[in-house]
Design a protein around this motif. Structure first.
Motif, PDB file in Angstrom:
ATOM      1  N   LEU A  17       0.833  -1.213   0.000  1.00  0.00           N
ATOM      2  CA  LEU A  17       0.000   0.000   0.000  1.00  0.00           C
ATOM      3  C   LEU A  17       0.865   1.259   0.000  1.00  0.00           C
ATOM      4  O   LEU A  17       0.556   2.247  -0.662  1.00  0.00           O
ATOM      5  N   MET A  18       1.986   1.210   0.745  1.00  0.00           N
ATOM      6  CA  MET A  18       2.894   2.366   0.785  1.00  0.00           C
ATOM      7  C   MET A  18       3.495   2.604  -0.603  1.00  0.00           C
ATOM      8  O   MET A  18       3.612   3.727  -1.059  1.00  0.00           O
ATOM      9  N   GLU A  19       3.842   1.485  -1.295  1.00  0.00           N
ATOM     10  CA  GLU A  19       4.396   1.623  -2.651  1.00  0.00           C
ATOM     11  C   GLU A  19       3.349   2.199  -3.590  1.00  0.00           C
ATOM     12  O   GLU A  19       3.632   3.035  -4.430  1.00  0.00           O
ATOM     13  N   GLN A  20       2.123   1.720  -3.401  1.00  0.00           N
ATOM     14  CA  GLN A  20       1.029   2.186  -4.269  1.00  0.00           C
ATOM     15  C   GLN A  20       0.826   3.693  -4.109  1.00  0.00           C
ATOM     16  O   GLN A  20       0.610   4.412  -5.085  1.00  0.00           O
ATOM     17  N   ALA A  21       0.932   4.163  -2.859  1.00  0.00           N
ATOM     18  CA  ALA A  21       0.692   5.580  -2.589  1.00  0.00           C
ATOM     19  C   ALA A  21       1.701   6.466  -3.318  1.00  0.00           C
ATOM     20  O   ALA A  21       1.433   7.630  -3.614  1.00  0.00           O
ATOM     21  N   SER A  22       2.896   5.879  -3.617  1.00  0.00           N
ATOM     22  CA  SER A  22       3.907   6.697  -4.284  1.00  0.00           C
ATOM     23  C   SER A  22       3.709   6.732  -5.807  1.00  0.00           C
ATOM     24  O   SER A  22       4.417   7.409  -6.518  1.00  0.00           O
ATOM     25  N   LEU A  23       2.732   5.967  -6.297  1.00  0.00           N
ATOM     26  CA  LEU A  23       2.470   5.956  -7.746  1.00  0.00           C
ATOM     27  C   LEU A  23       1.138   6.666  -8.014  1.00  0.00           C
ATOM     28  O   LEU A  23       0.079   6.139  -7.669  1.00  0.00           O
ATOM     29  N   PRO A  24       1.166   7.828  -8.608  1.00  0.00           N
ATOM     30  CA  PRO A  24      -0.052   8.621  -8.740  1.00  0.00           C
ATOM     31  C   PRO A  24      -1.172   7.935  -9.537  1.00  0.00           C
ATOM     32  O   PRO A  24      -2.338   8.120  -9.241  1.00  0.00           O
ATOM     33  N   ASP A  25      -0.795   7.063 -10.520  1.00  0.00           N
ATOM     34  CA  ASP A  25      -1.831   6.448 -11.364  1.00  0.00           C
ATOM     35  C   ASP A  25      -2.349   5.113 -10.827  1.00  0.00           C
ATOM     36  O   ASP A  25      -3.197   4.481 -11.438  1.00  0.00           O
ATOM     37  N   ALA A  26      -1.793   4.664  -9.709  1.00  0.00           N
ATOM     38  CA  ALA A  26      -2.143   3.324  -9.239  1.00  0.00           C
ATOM     39  C   ALA A  26      -3.613   3.252  -8.818  1.00  0.00           C
ATOM     40  O   ALA A  26      -4.127   4.146  -8.153  1.00  0.00           O
ATOM     41  N   THR A  27      -4.282   2.165  -9.234  1.00  0.00           N
ATOM     42  CA  THR A  27      -5.699   1.999  -8.885  1.00  0.00           C
ATOM     43  C   THR A  27      -5.877   1.066  -7.689  1.00  0.00           C
ATOM     44  O   THR A  27      -6.972   0.938  -7.157  1.00  0.00           O
TER      45      THR A  27
END
Ligand code: FDP
Length: 342
Positions: A17-27
């Motif tokens: 989830l932390m990695e996802q938060a760093s990717l603006p386009d992640a769904t």
């Protein structure tokens, strides 16, 4: 107030989830997919630790004491990976080392945007001897139209297009190591709480490698370039340093060790079996995901002639020679092969 140990504990879910938060386009879909794979890993781990017991309690194909069908471990691992991922709407299609053709998502379930390619139980010939085995996976974006069933072209993609890859190793503890293109992180399963906890953040191959790993029993089937390269690893052929040999014969476990200790793993082409002129290991299920992980950790994956991840796959079960590990060691293999076998 000092930070408590518990507040520093990072589960795999939290990490993804932390990695996802760093990717603006992640769904969040990739996050969920990785989490489902981690869950499959927990199920497979719980079975591998009971491997010997299953033999006592009932042979494959018969019922065990709980009245369940006893499955061979590789069949169990295949089913766990498939059944945890077939219905979620995240995948367009799957492919497994255990299945001859691509694995469609059943008609009744929605089709998603990712492709999952896996080797459910790598090193399975080692299971009877209590040696570490593993599961390898690679995730790609589909190429065909969204919402439709995935096709072979979704699966036959270059390793250069992987969006995430990882492995689980079922050894003295169970570990999950993965990368989504932002470095490699390792998690150890705490069986007491059933969670993968971050134990090896930001894995990088050490600069000073320790090991080389190859099945040296096949030397007589090797080319001159390979023999000289191996002699070089042993401190001959003008090399001042020698490496120690470690070979488990379980690719995941061999590469996991070398990732942490530094070194090179290779399974080259040889003349042992004329039906397998490109070695034994598979491009899609083994070479590509492992090359991606090793490269994310600062190393390099080569066929001996160039980058593995640039090879355009021609068939689902294509085999490929491979050299994986510290960049300088792998480039040296390319040098010897070009010079003596080219
Ligand atoms: P296994 O056949 O036991 O599944 O994937 C194939 C593999 O294991 C790798 O894990 C391992 O590195 C290799 O085969 C071992 O092959 P050799 O016995 O020829 O060395």
């Amino acid at each position: 107030m000092a930070e408590s140990r518990l507040s520093r504990m990072i589960t795999i879910e939290r990490h993804i989830l932390m990695e996802q938060a760093s990717l603006p386009d992640a769904t969040g879909e990739l996050t969920q997919l990785l989490y489902d794979i981690a869950l499959a890993g927990k199920l497979i781990a719980s079975r591998t630790t009971r491997a010997g017991l299953e033999d006592i309690l009932g042979a494959a194909g018969r019922e065990n004491v709980q009245g369940e069908q006893v499955q061979k471990l590789d069949v169990y691992a295949q089913n766990a990976m498939f059944q945890l991922n077939d219905h979620t709407g995240r995948l367009a299609v799957m492919a497994s080392e255990e299945e001859e053709d691509i694995i469609p998502i059943p008609e009744r379930y929605p089709k998603g945007k990712y492709v999952l390619i896996f080797e459910p139980l790598d090193g399975s010939s080692n299971i009877d001897y209590n040696v570490a085995v593993g599961t390898i996976f690679a995730i790609y974006h589909r190429r065909t139209e969204e919402g439709t069933p995935g096709k072979s072209e979704d699966v036959l993609q270059k390793g250069a297009d992987i969006c995430a890859a990882g492995y689980m190793v079922y050894g003295s503890s169970t570990m999950l190591v993965y990368t989504a293109g932002n470095g490699v992180n390792g998690f150890t399963l705490d069986p007491a709480i059933g969670e993968f906890l971050l134990s090896h953040p930001n894995i990088k191959l050490p600069d000073e490698p320790k090991y080389y790993s190859v099945n040296q029993g096949y030397t007589k089937y090797w080319t001159e370039g390979l023999r000289r390269y191996t002699a070089w690893l042993q401190g001959e052929e003008g090399n001042q340093h020698s490496l120690s040999l470690r070979y488990i014969g379980s690719m995941v476990a061999d590469i996991h060790r070398n990732l942490l200790a530094g070194g090179v793993f290779f399974y080259p082409a040889d003349s042992k079996d004329p039906k397998k002129p490109h070695g034994k290991l598979r491009l899609l299920y083994e070479a590509n995901p492992m090359a991606y992980i090793v490269e994310q950790a600062g190393g390099y994956g080569s066929t001996g002639l160039g980058p593995i991840r640039e090879v355009v796959p021609e068939s689902l079960h294509q085999r490929i020679p491979l050299f994986l590990g510290n960049r300088d060691l792998v480039e040296k293999a390319e040098e010897f092969i070009t010079k003596y076998d080219g």
